[in-house]
Structure formats: C-alpha cells, structure tokens
Design an enzyme around this catalytic site. Structure first.
Site, PDB file in Angstrom:
ATOM      1  CG  ASP A 113      -2.166   0.677   0.949  1.00 35.36           C
ATOM      2  OD1 ASP A 113      -2.202   1.674   0.585  1.00 35.36           O
ATOM      3  OD2 ASP A 113      -3.323   0.021   1.110  1.00 35.36           O
TER       4      ASP A 113
ATOM      5  CG  HIS B 227      -5.041   4.073   0.644  1.00 31.76           C
ATOM      6  ND1 HIS B 227      -4.753   2.485   0.485  1.00 31.76           N
ATOM      7  CD2 HIS B 227      -6.474   3.913   0.251  1.00 31.76           C
ATOM      8  CE1 HIS B 227      -5.621   1.681  -0.145  1.00 31.76           C
ATOM      9  NE2 HIS B 227      -6.674   2.716  -0.368  1.00 31.76           N
TER      10      HIS B 227
ATOM     11  CB  SER C 117      -9.121   0.680  -0.231  1.00 28.03           C
ATOM     12  OG  SER C 117      -8.468   0.862  -1.466  1.00 28.03           O
TER      13      SER C 117
END
Ligand SMILES: *[C@@H]1O[C@H](CO)[C@@H](O)[C@H](O)[C@H]1NC(C)=O
Ligand SMILES: *[C@@H]1O[C@H](CO)[C@@H](O)[C@H](O)[C@H]1NC(C)=O
Ligand SMILES: *[C@@H]1O[C@H](CO)[C@@H](O)[C@H](O)[C@H]1NC(C)=O
Length: 775
Positions: free
Chosen positions: A144, A218, A548
């Site tokens: 990620d 994220h 996600s």
C-alpha cells in the site's frame, strides 16, 4: 482505493499524466519493461539469475539514452524475471532471446474501526477470535502507501516475540527509525525503482518520503483494519464513531510494503514487493490496488501473475474489487486464484439532516466536526442555477453565494473540495446531492464547512423546492453517531465494482462483500483527513470508504483462518469465507444495492457478506491448487506460451493434458452459468472435502433454483467416512424458459447441509439469447 474525498481526483490527475508518457514511446525514449524469463534456461556459466539477466540486457543494441538498459529489479518468487528500462527497439529485440517468455511495458495501478468487529459478530468469548488466538504469529503483508508506525493501532504491547522463521526486515532511515518496527510491525520496506523510472528523476522528498513511512494515509488505514491492535477510547475528531478500535486479527503481525507513490502504484514495484513478501514469509497479502478501467487479461495483469506465484507458495492474495460501480463488468482483480472483495455498509450512520424553510426534513450524513450553523435558516441556492453544478474551485461567484447554503451535485471533483469552493466564495454551508450514478449511497465526509450528503431522491426534492419557492432557506442538523437497524445493513455500496466477470463469464466475481463504507481506522500524521492540502487538521484516526477498506477486513479474517487451520490452502480459506457468507440484512430481508434500492444480486455481492465465526466451521470446502488453475487457463484458450509466464517455464505441449471441459468446471465455490439458447443446458463437476469435526458426516443438497431454470445435483447425498473425505458431484442447469420471456439473468443457490453446517454456493445464470428469444 479510497472513495474518500480527494483520492479519486488525485487518481484522475495521475492518469492524465501517465497517458502522454506512454504515447511518447513513439520517440523511442526508454521506459520500464517487465520481462518474464524461463527459470531453467539459465546457462550454467552464470553464477546467478541476476548475472544472466545483466548479460541478456548487455547484449541488446545500445541506445543514445543513458538511462536505458538499467535493471530495476530481479524477481524469483512471485514471478521469474526482471524489470529494466529499455527503448521499444531494445524491448522488441529482447523478445527474441531464448528463455525470454514475455516482455510487457510497466503500468500504473490505482489505489483502489470501532464498529466493524461487532457488526461482524466478532467477540472475545466465543467464535473465531478466541479459537484462532487472534491470528497470533500470522503475518499479513500489506502492499500500500506505507505505514505511520507511531499510531496506537501498531502498539505491540502483549504480543509475543517476532515469529521464528520471519525473514523480513525494516528499511530504516531518518524518516523511519529502527524503533518504528516492533512486535506488531515486523517488516517495512519501500519499492520505488519503477516509480522513479517512470518519473525519470528522483521523487520529490519534500512531499513524499522515500521510506516505508505513509504520507498519504491509505496504507495506515488498511494495515490497522487488517491487523491493528486494540485501542480504547478512540474517535474521529472527538465526536464521531467513539469507542474501541481494533483490527480484524489483533495479534497478527504486519509487514508493510510501500508500493504506491504520489503518481501511482507501478507493476514493477508491486511485483518486487510480492516477490519480497513471499521470500520474507508472509501468509496473506492484502492489496487494495488494481487496474483502472476493465480488468486486463490475466496474462497481461501483473497483479494476477504475481498472485499466481503467491498461490504457488501457499500465500493467499486478497484484493479490492475496485470502486467503478455501479456499471456491470467493472470488477478488477478477478483471477480465480485471487480473493475479490466488494464493499458494503455497516449498521452505523452519521446523520446530518437538511431542514428546509417549509419544515420538511431530509436525512443526510456527515462527519463535519467544526462549529455548527447559526440557529436560523439561511438562504439556499442550487449551484446548477449559478453556473457550476459540481462546485468547482473558483467557479462560484461570491455575489451569488455569500451568506448562503449551496446545493452541489456529486461527481466531477472531490466531494470535500466542493465545500471548500463554497467556503471560498463566502458560502456558509453545503448540501451535496447524489445523482443517478450514486443513487441513495451516502458517504460521510469530514467536510471543512457545515455540509451533508443527501441521496438522489432528496436532492431532487430540495432542488424542486428551490425552484418553486420565492425565498428558499435551509439549515443542517448534525446528529452525531447512530447505531441501529434503521436503515438496515449491510447494503452494497453503489461504488463497489461489479460483475459479471469481464474476462471469464463462468467465474462469478466479486467473491464476497465486507464493510467498506465510513470505516474508522488509523491515519497518517503528515496530511489531514481529507488528504487536501487546504485541510490543516491532523488526526490519529480517520473515516474513509472504498473497496480498499473492505479488502483488509477480509485479509484479517483470512489471517484468523490461517491460524486456526495452518494446513489449509489459500483456496480452502477462500471457500470457507464464501460458502458461509450470508445474504440477509439485519432486518431479515435480502440485502439491497444502494444504487437502486433493489435487491442485490450475486453479480454485485458474490457469495454474500463475510461471516467470520461461521467461516471457522464451514463443514465442506471446495479446494483448488495450481494445477487446477492451469487446467482452467487451458479451458479459456491459453496456449503453452501464455501459460509459461505463470509457470516460469516454457510449458510443454502436454501442459493442457488436464484441460477442464469448461472454465465453469473449475472447482469454484460459486456458479455462473451461461445459456446460449432458451433450451440450453450446462453440466459442471465439483469436488468437496469434509473438514468438519465428524468424519462420518452425511450431507444432503437443497436447491433454490433461479426462475425458469431446473437444477439437478447428482448424487444429492454425500456420505463421508474416515476413508472417504472427498466426494465429487455433478450439477446440471437446464433452461426452461417459455416463449417471450424477458429476463436475461436469474439467481438462486444450492446448499449442502448435514444438519449442523450449511455450505451455500450462489448461482447466477445468464441467457445470451435473451434478446433473440424475445423477438
Ligand atoms: C477518552 O478521551 C477523552 C478525550 O479524548 C477523555 O476526556 C476521557 O477521559 C477518555 N476516557 C477514558 C475512559 O479514557
Ligand atoms: C428495481 O426494481 C423495480 C421493481 O421491481 C424495477 O422496476 C426496476 O427496473 C429495478 N431497477 C433496476 C435498475 O434493476
Ligand atoms: C491438484 O488437484 C488435483 C485435483 O483437482 C489433483 O489431481 C492433483 O494431484 C493436485 N496437485 C497437487 C500438486 O496437489
């Protein structure tokens, strides 16, 4: 990718940058290529594969570009080969060298809680948590944007030492001290050679960190969702979603592989991270990243190829399906050896109601945490009437907005940015109205001004009121956090990418859905919760949405299963998750699709919503191994040459000796049936393995046939014994539609039950002939 606020615009920007550069190959500038090579072709003269690759590259014609012929990575686990900067002329030559199986240009991919454990039924005193010891010692590799290690979710208090046999390391440096790693974060690495090759310069270290540190948010969010430790008394901005935050697998260890950078996530870096993760000893790879647009063919999709390599090493790859819903065929990461996860809501809302001048109230949602609006109603205006329905930055005239609440349409630009545009023009509040693309899907955003999002129906009513009223006014009432069964949950998010499967219609995708709307988890310290530069706030936890967010939920649950059943294959874990998934919401009705409010279908939710406690005890599993996947590739027409990329060897012509009769014969835990005519019939074979506690279990089938379809299963009773722990059955689907039928798809299921387990597979049928027959 997070659907939240700014990420989507950032991705649109990066696509705009990438396209011209890809086109620039016509001038034969060097670019990155990924080269797949046969393992066994290495001449013994070379000490290592890397030496061989160097020699191959040196043999290519020279180019005036000094950066050409630079090897970025050698790969030997996820795939066999290397990535290298070449001109297109050099790349074409490379394709002719013996042992080179394929040469593909590098591509950019997109990045695609306090409440979720309880919504998922997870508890400390029963079920999968205590029975898997919270996945202690299982390692989840999160590929990620990196990780912000100081967050409390990554505390290692109470954890046992780093598991013996772990081979990973921490890439330490000024921005990522050795203390960043502990017994929770046991590995952290950064992969940027492909990224910098694309940039053709070093990255700008004033805006991003050349270390595993997450400057985007994220990766911290996904890692803490999958395997974050227990943190009590957390919230978003002290107001919303208060409570205890924990990941799905609180004792699992995290290995963070940073592969996403300001301008995208590059295949060459993703493959390097997968390769390293396998070498390091991860058990699960969590990848909330995928192709933009439709899924590329398996043999041209580095994530699919790398995931195949992971499956060869017994590593489960769990991926997001993408945020390109509600259009059909949009799901990505759909190879049958990948676990593909869509997004749904949970039973927590952040209501913020619109109250109009005529006293009508419309429900909306918001995470706004600043000062609320004045007590009286303010003038109300629709942005579409003053020139900019999407409220682009700088497009609103202060003379028409000052002192008012502005209705902006969803779409076009980042949702939170619309509010900033209103504020810049002197507006005091915003109502964000959905359009047909998002229907009734409500995403709570941490707006910078008092703002709420309403569904399409409410949006139309509010705009109508503005049109018909002489002095339209409104206010917004923020109601904090509300947990309950109204509205019912789960519902499938409109943004969640859908099937049918764009590549192989006979494999149902996505596989499952999991929480992905308004999820609270850890956040970076380097940027605000909206990811916008104009947002000065810094938060430990943030609430965002996207497939996600769904993917790491399932990755964490898969880690729990891996701990409970160390000998299970990745396919067995996936089967357990699919056959135990449920299809009803918390009001007892079949769950709905937020786009239309209609019932969702297996093309939208796959087998259904994951149910971790039931997955612990699935009864039967549909297992698959790599040779089954090869037989599948043969069935969809792949020849020895295209299979070679997956097998890392020039496949012999024998490779397809075990070709499946149809791709639908893969031992998948779900069914997608294609009828070519209105009287067509299709028969598939399946093998089930008894993994229940009783070796003598007897299972009987229960069929819930789709409309106008006859299903027969033979045998309809499976008697297991100590000697016979697997059984084969045949399932036939016969179309029996009458003249003039109008549907093109129908849905049902089959369920094997021994009285204590029910092993359910969804069935989706499609008539290719629907239109012809109706004529
Ligand atoms: C929770 O945090 C708030 C503020 O952050 C604090 O006032 C409160 O005392 C804390 N409660 C507990 C039980 O720690
Ligand atoms: C939703 O259901 C209604 C009523 O069954 C139907 O008329 C409509 O076409 C459906 N919408 C979609 C998009 O399927
Ligand atoms: C893979 O599964 C097939 C049955 O589907 C079996 O025949 C084969 O032996 C298995 N291969 C391995 C390597 O386990």
């Amino acid at each position: 990718m997070a659907v939240s606020s700014v990420s989507s615009i950032f991705l649109f920007l990066c696509l705009a940058v990438i396209i011209p550069l890809t086109l620039s190959t016509s001038s034969d500038r060097p670019q990155t290529f990924i080269v797949h090579v046969s393992q066994s072709h290495k001449p013994s003269l070379f000490a290592s594969h890397h030496h061989w690759y160097e020699s191959i590259v040196q043999s290519l014609p020279t180019s005036p570009h000094p950066t050409a012929k630079k090897i970025l990575y050698s790969y030997d686990r996820a795939v066999n080969g290397f990535s290298v900067r070449l001109t297109s002329t050099q790349a074409a030559q490379l394709g002719h060298i013996p042992g080179v199986l394929s040469v593909m240009p590098d591509q950019a991919r997109q990045l695609h809680t306090t409440r979720t454990p309880r919504f998922l039924g997870l508890a400390d005193d029963f079920g999968i948590w205590p029975n898997s010891d919270y996945a202690d010692d299982v390692v989840v590799g999160v590929l990620d944007t990196g990780i912000w290690p100081e967050r409390p979710s990554f505390s290692d208090s109470g954890l046992s030492p780093v598991p013996a046999g772990w081979k990973g390391v921490c890439d330490t440096g000024p921005e990522f001290p050795a203390s960043a790693c502990n017994r929770k974060i046991i590995g952290a690495r950064a992969f940027y050679k492909g990224y910098e090759s694309y940039l053709e310069r070093p990255m700008d270290e004033s805006t991003e960190s050349k270390s595993p540190r997450d400057t985007e948010g994220h990766g911290t969010h996904t890692a803490s969702t999958a395997a974050g430790s227990v943190v009590s008394n957390v919230s978003f901005c002290g107001i919303y979603a208060k409570g205890e935050a924990r990941g799905m697998a609180t004792k699992a260890r995290i290995a963070a592989y940073k592969i996403c950078w300001s301008f995208g996530c590059f295949d060459s870096d993703i493959l390097a991270a997968m390769d390293q993760a396998i070498a390091d000893g991860v058990h699960i790879i969590s990848l909330s990243v995928g192709a933009g647009g439709y899924a590329p063919p398996y043999s041209k999709d580095s994530i699919a190829i790398g995931a195949f390599g992971a499956a060869q090493h017994g590593v489960l790859v769990s991926c997001s399906a993408g945020n390109s819903g509600p259009s059909p065929y949009t799901a990505v990461n759909i190879a049958p050896w990948i676990l593909t996860v869509g997004a749904s809501t949970i039973d927590r809302e952040f209501p913020a109601d619109v109250v109009l001048g005529d006293s009508r109230i419309f429900g909306g949602v918001s995470l706004y945490s600043g000062e609320t609006l004045v007590d009286f109603k303010l003038p109300l205006v629709y942005a579409g009437d003053i020139g900019s329905r999407y409220c682009y930055m700088g497009s609103l005239q202060p003379s028409k907005v000052t002192g008012k609440i502005v209705v902006c349409d969803r779409g076009g630009n980042a949702r939170v940015e619309k509010g900033s545009a209103v504020k810049l023009a002197g507006g005091l509040g915003m109502i964000l109205a959905n359009t047909a693309d998002s229907g009734e899907e409500l995403i709570a955003d941490s707006h910078l001004i008092p703002a709420t999002m309403v569904g399409q129906i409410a949006g139309e009513e509010i705009k109508n009121y503005i049109k018909l009223s002489q002095f339209p006014t409104a206010t917004i009432k923020f109601r904090g956090t509300v947990i309950g069964t109204s509205p019912p949950a789960p519902k499938v998010a409109a943004f969640s990418s859908r099937g049918p499967n764009h590549l192989t219609a006979e494999i149902l995708k996505p596989d499952v859905i999991a929480p992905g709307v308004n999820i609270l988890a850890g956040w970076t310290g380097s940027i605000g919760p909206t990811d916008l530069d104009i947002d000065p706030r810094r938060v430990e936890f943030n609430i965002i949405s996207g497939t996600s967010m769904s993917c790491p939920h399932v990755s964490g649950i898969a880690a729990l299963l891996r701990k409970a059943y160390p000998s299970w294959s990745p396919a067995a874990i996936k089967s357990a998750l699919m056959t135990t998934a449920y299809n009803a919401d918390n009001s007892g009705k079949k769950f709905k699709d937020l786009t239309t409010g209609n019932e969702s279908t297996p093309f939208i939710h796959g087998a259904g919503h994951v149910d971790p406690n039931r997955a612990l005890n699935p009864g039967l599993v549909y297992d698959m191994n790599v040779s089954d996947y090869v037989a599948f590739l043969c069935a969809i027409g792949y020849d020895a040459q295209s299979i070679a990329v997956f097998m890392r060897e020039p496949a012999s012509s024998e490779i397809c000796a075990r070709k499946l009769p149809s791709p639908g014969d893969l031992n998948y835990p779900s069914f997608s049936v294609i009828f070519n005519s209105d009287q067509d019939s299709v028969t598939y074979k399946r093998v089930v393995t008894n993994v229940g506690s009783s070796v003598d279990a007897v299972y009987e089938v229960k069929v819930n046939a789709p409309a106008d379809v006859k299903i027969s299963v033979s045998p309809s009773k499976l008697v297991f014994s100590a000697e016979t722990q697997t059984h084969t059955y045949e399932i036939s689907f016969a179309s029996g539609v009458g003249l003039g039928y109008s549907h093109s798809a129908a849905y049902g299921s089959i369920e094997w039950s021994d009285g204590s387990h029910s092993v359910r597979s969804p069935v989706a049928v499609t008539w290719k002939s629907g239109i012809t027959a109706a004529m």
